[in-house]
Design a protein around this motif. Structure first.
Motif, PDB file in Angstrom:
ATOM      1  N   LEU A   1      14.198  30.162  17.943  1.00 64.01           N
ATOM      2  CA  LEU A   1      15.013  29.109  17.376  1.00 64.01           C
ATOM      3  C   LEU A   1      16.472  29.286  17.785  1.00 64.01           C
ATOM      4  O   LEU A   1      17.053  30.353  17.578  1.00 64.01           O
ATOM      5  CB  LEU A   1      14.904  29.137  15.848  1.00 64.01           C
ATOM      6  N   TYR A   2      17.023  28.248  18.377  1.00 64.38           N
ATOM      7  CA  TYR A   2      18.425  28.265  18.796  1.00 64.38           C
ATOM      8  C   TYR A   2      19.229  27.292  17.944  1.00 64.38           C
ATOM      9  O   TYR A   2      18.755  26.199  17.625  1.00 64.38           O
ATOM     10  CB  TYR A   2      18.551  27.869  20.268  1.00 64.38           C
ATOM     11  N   TRP A   3      20.464  27.700  17.631  1.00 63.24           N
ATOM     12  CA  TRP A   3      21.365  26.874  16.827  1.00 63.24           C
ATOM     13  C   TRP A   3      22.642  26.572  17.602  1.00 63.24           C
ATOM     14  O   TRP A   3      23.148  27.431  18.335  1.00 63.24           O
ATOM     15  CB  TRP A   3      21.763  27.616  15.546  1.00 63.24           C
ATOM     16  N   GLY A   4      23.142  25.378  17.411  1.00 63.78           N
ATOM     17  CA  GLY A   4      24.476  25.069  17.889  1.00 63.78           C
ATOM     18  C   GLY A   4      25.506  25.699  16.969  1.00 63.78           C
ATOM     19  O   GLY A   4      25.181  26.251  15.919  1.00 63.78           O
ATOM     20  N   GLN A   5      26.775  25.579  17.339  1.00 65.11           N
ATOM     21  CA  GLN A   5      27.822  26.280  16.603  1.00 65.11           C
ATOM     22  C   GLN A   5      28.276  25.539  15.349  1.00 65.11           C
ATOM     23  O   GLN A   5      28.967  26.124  14.530  1.00 65.11           O
ATOM     24  CB  GLN A   5      29.047  26.521  17.510  1.00 65.11           C
TER      25      GLN A   5
ATOM     26  N   VAL B   1      19.870  29.141  26.892  1.00 61.09           N
ATOM     27  CA  VAL B   1      19.778  27.952  26.036  1.00 61.09           C
ATOM     28  C   VAL B   1      21.082  27.817  25.262  1.00 61.09           C
ATOM     29  O   VAL B   1      21.538  28.765  24.631  1.00 61.09           O
ATOM     30  CB  VAL B   1      18.600  28.059  25.051  1.00 61.09           C
ATOM     31  N   GLN B   2      21.633  26.619  25.327  1.00 61.45           N
ATOM     32  CA  GLN B   2      22.843  26.346  24.543  1.00 61.45           C
ATOM     33  C   GLN B   2      22.732  24.978  23.886  1.00 61.45           C
ATOM     34  O   GLN B   2      22.214  24.034  24.484  1.00 61.45           O
ATOM     35  CB  GLN B   2      24.088  26.389  25.426  1.00 61.45           C
ATOM     36  N   LEU B   3      23.227  24.916  22.659  1.00 61.87           N
ATOM     37  CA  LEU B   3      23.335  23.665  21.933  1.00 61.87           C
ATOM     38  C   LEU B   3      24.776  23.533  21.471  1.00 61.87           C
ATOM     39  O   LEU B   3      25.309  24.454  20.843  1.00 61.87           O
ATOM     40  CB  LEU B   3      22.389  23.659  20.729  1.00 61.87           C
TER      41      LEU B   3
ATOM     42  N   GLY C   1      20.031  24.513  29.444  1.00 57.69           N
ATOM     43  CA  GLY C   1      19.297  25.761  29.606  1.00 57.69           C
ATOM     44  C   GLY C   1      17.810  25.675  29.341  1.00 57.69           C
ATOM     45  O   GLY C   1      17.117  26.705  29.392  1.00 57.69           O
ATOM     46  N   PHE C   2      17.320  24.484  29.044  1.00 52.43           N
ATOM     47  CA  PHE C   2      15.887  24.313  28.848  1.00 52.43           C
ATOM     48  C   PHE C   2      15.525  22.866  29.172  1.00 52.43           C
ATOM     49  O   PHE C   2      16.415  22.019  29.334  1.00 52.43           O
ATOM     50  CB  PHE C   2      15.457  24.697  27.427  1.00 52.43           C
ATOM     51  N   THR C   3      14.225  22.594  29.246  1.00 54.62           N
ATOM     52  CA  THR C   3      13.766  21.241  29.576  1.00 54.62           C
ATOM     53  C   THR C   3      13.850  20.396  28.311  1.00 54.62           C
ATOM     54  O   THR C   3      12.892  20.290  27.533  1.00 54.62           O
ATOM     55  CB  THR C   3      12.340  21.274  30.131  1.00 54.62           C
ATOM     56  N   PHE C   4      14.992  19.782  28.142  1.00 51.80           N
ATOM     57  CA  PHE C   4      15.343  19.092  26.905  1.00 51.80           C
ATOM     58  C   PHE C   4      14.282  18.092  26.472  1.00 51.80           C
ATOM     59  O   PHE C   4      13.912  18.027  25.292  1.00 51.80           O
ATOM     60  CB  PHE C   4      16.687  18.392  27.117  1.00 51.80           C
TER      61      PHE C   4
END
Length: 119
Positions: A107-111, A1-3, A25-28
Motif C-alpha cells: 500500500l502506497y500513500w501520497g503525502q 511508486v509515487q502518489l 512508477g506503476f501501470t496506473f
C-alpha cells in the motif's frame, strides 16, 4: 511508486474544491485508487474509491457531494468536492495497493493535501 496529492486549500463553507492525485512508477490504469482524509487526533477515514474500470464507491459523508474520477492518460485521479462544510476540514490522502514483482501487494500513500473549510 509515487502518489502526489494536490489541490487543497482554504475554501468557504458551501464552496467547492478539486483535489488531484498524480501517480507514477506503476501501470496506473491497472489499479484502483482511493482517497482518505484525516483530522488531527482522529483516525484516517476512507472517502471514496475508483476501480480500474472506473466504478466508484463513496463513504456516506461523501455521497451526493463528492465525485471521484480518473484520467488514465494523465495518470491522475481527481476528487471533486462540493457543498463543503467544516466537517470536511482535514488532510486528504490518496493511496493505491500496487503489486510488486514478487506478487505481494504493497500500500502506497501520497503525502496529503490540506483542505480547510471556513465558516
Amino acid at each position: 511508486v509515487q502518489l502526489q496529492a494536490s489541490g487543497g486549500g482554504l475554501v468557504q463553507d458551501g464552496g467547492s474544491l478539486r483535489l488531484s492525485c498524480a501517480a507514477s512508477g506503476f501501470t496506473f490504469a491497472n489499479y484502483a485508487i482511493a482517497w482518505f482524509r484525516q483530522v488531527p487526533g482522529k483516525e484516517r477515514e476512507w472517502v471514496a474509491s475508483i476501480s480500474r474500470s472506473s466504478s466508484t464507491q463513496y463513504a456516506d459523508s461523501a455521497k451526493g457531494r463528492f465525485t471521484i474520477t480518473r484520467d488514465n492518460a494523465k495518470n491522475t485521479v481527481y476528487l471533486q468536492m462540493g457543498s463543503l462544510n467544516a466537517e470536511d476540514t482535514a488532510v486528504y490522502f490518496c493511496n493505491a495497493a500496487v503489486r510488486s514483482q514478487n506478487g505481494d501487494y504493497r500500500l502506497y500513500w501520497g503525502q496529503g493535501t490540506l483542505v480547510t473549510v471556513s465558516s
